[in-house]
Design an enzyme around this catalytic site. Structure first.
Site: not given
Ligand SMILES: *Cc1c(COP(=O)(O)O)cnc(C)c1O
Length: 463
Positions: A112
């Site tokens: 993220k």
């Molecule tokens: C947010 C997240 C996901 C899922 O990602 P999306 O974009 O919501 O599908 C998977 N793994 C981790 C570690 C995350 O922080």
């Protein structure tokens, strides 16, 4: 470049306006009116470029005249300067034809950061130019919140409130949200699960009087600018594995469908992606929907991969919009059915369209633990539980002609208990955050109640 709503009934916006507002006023999500194309020559020219240069070339056409070339390039440089790896998104090999894209070298150790660090820079630039102030409210299953707080802490033009499900995030995730000392950071522990957090967030956006009074802005994965930032690493990874002269497949541990939707956009832009594989944990609404066409919500079962403990996958609306031939009315109707009846059935034609791009698989808790151990012993890689789910599905579904890239979405040290349980190893935090367990925490517990939340936010920003 202009942005339209997936429900067809909101004002058309520029990139900057879509970024600053997040959710469209008709409840829909913003998508570009058309998808810019990268030619075979454009993709070939990415070979050997830095991550930042690749980011500039891939994202530039989407930004329109919201930022000049010079400013945009500068924002990208600042966004990735704090990463702990010069390649930003390095690829490592797990097995013949199977690669891991490490997306956890940012400041909060999850993918993220790629979007959030850039969004922080873009918000700051746009708001200071406009002389405006916004209130950012986000809902998180763990990683979005810490990434948002890290990106916005201390910025003069922003207050940031993060709703997370009380008791349902890992200790590292919680501490990353509750230990920053800046006054503009507010961690709110909501009595409910992630879907409750997400629902209250949507309610605030749909309450226009409140939305306008605090100048609400959203940075959840519904924000188009976040999706866009994630498109870049599909290009960087594919280019280093031989695109445009070779097809590449990707497997993506998925919750809100944001990360994998970015891969779908990369494909629409011309990147030769063969399969896009959705990997879910036991909360498998996407796997069920892509297999049967029934999108039916269930209760969320807490898992060892909490960032994927989701039953309502917000970004799925964006791909439905395309699968229904960009018919906003049809999408609005499905979303109404979801709200009133807890589900909908995807039409035969739309399901066929989805299955042309996507495959899916589901991984149980036991299989996740077994894969962490297997990868540690046989692939030379200590995986976080989310990444292990991706690797497990990829190993089962990949064909051995097309290189497979699995996205590693978090660092194993972010989920030390599960990793320790599976492998006997307690992964240490990187040096730059080694004192996280000693810092003091600051949080507010809040009821799952819209009015109470709105009052709290209004009081805090008035101070
Ligand atoms: C947010 C997240 C996901 C899922 O990602 P999306 O974009 O919501 O599908 C998977 N793994 C981790 C570690 C995350 O922080």
């Amino acid at each position: 470049m202009q942005y339209i709503s997936t429900r067809g009934n909101a004002p058309v916006l520029s990139f900057e306006e879509a970024m600053l507002s997040g959710l469209a006023r008709d409840g829909g999500l913003y998508v570009p009116e058309s998808i810019p194309q990268m030619s075979v020559a454009d993709i070939r020219a990415l070979h050997g470029q830095s991550y930042e240069e690749t980011a500039f070339r891939v994202m530039r056409p989407f930004v329109g005249d919201s930022f000049s070339d010079e400013v945009f390039s500068d924002l990208i440089t600042k966004a990735y300067a704090g990463f702990g790896h010069g390649a930003r998104a390095p690829l490592v090999q797990l097995a013949p034809g199977h690669f891991l894209l490490e997306l956890f070298h940012g400041p909060t150790l999850a993918f993220k950061d790629f979007a959030m660090q850039l969004i922080g820079q873009m918000f700051q630039e746009a708001l200071s130019r406009r002389g405006e102030r916004v209130t950012i409210v986000g809902a998180t299953s763990g990683d979005t919140g810490s990434a948002a707080i890290e990106a916005f802490r201390g910025l003069a033009s922003v207050d940031v409130f993060i709703l997370y499900p009380h008791g349902r995030v890992s200790e590292v995730q919680r501490r990353q949200m509750t230990t920053p000392v800046e006054d503009n950071v507010h961690a709110l522990a909501l009595e409910g699960d992630f879907d409750d957090c997400q629902a209250r967030l949507k309610d605030m956006f749909n309450h226009f009087e409140f939305r306008d009074s605090v100048r609400l802005a959203g940075v959840n994965s519904i924000n188009w600018a976040r999706v866009l930032a994630q498109v870049v690493y599909y290009f960087s990874a594919a280019a280093s594995l031989g695109a445009p002269d070779r097809q590449i497949s990707f497997t993506v541990p998925t919750g809100n469908f944001g990360d994998i939707f970015a891969g779908y956009i990369a494909k629409r832009m011309g990147l030769p992606i063969d399969r896009l594989i959705v990997a879910t944990n036991q909360n498998d609404i996407l796997h069920r929907c892509l297999s049967s066409g029934d999108y039916v919500t269930d209760t969320v079962t807490p898992s060892i991969s909490p960032s994927m403990d989701i039953q309502v996958s917000s970004n799925f609306e964006r791909v439905l919009f395309d699968a229904y031939g960009r018919d906003g009315k049809a999408v609005a109707q499905l979303m109404d059915e979801l709200k009133s009846g807890g589900g909908f059935r995807v039409s035969q034609g739309a399901l066929q369209a989805l299955q042309e791009d996507f495959d899916s698989g589901r991984v149980s808790e036991e299989q996740t633990l077994a894969m962490i151990q297997h990868a540690n012993q046989n692939m030379g890689e200590l995986l976080c539980p989310h990444s292990a789910i991706g690797v497990d599905v990829a190993e089962k579904l990949r064909d051995h002609r097309t290189p497979m890239v699995t996205l590693a979405t978090a660092h194993p040290a972010k989920f030390p208990d599960a990793v320790h349980q599976a492998s006997g190893i307690r992964p240490p935090l990187p040096n730059r955050m080694a004192d996280l367990y000693e810092r003091s925490e600051r949080l507010t517990q809040v009821p799952n109640d819209l009015a109470a939340l709105e009052t709290l936010i209004q009081e805090r920003i008035a101070q």
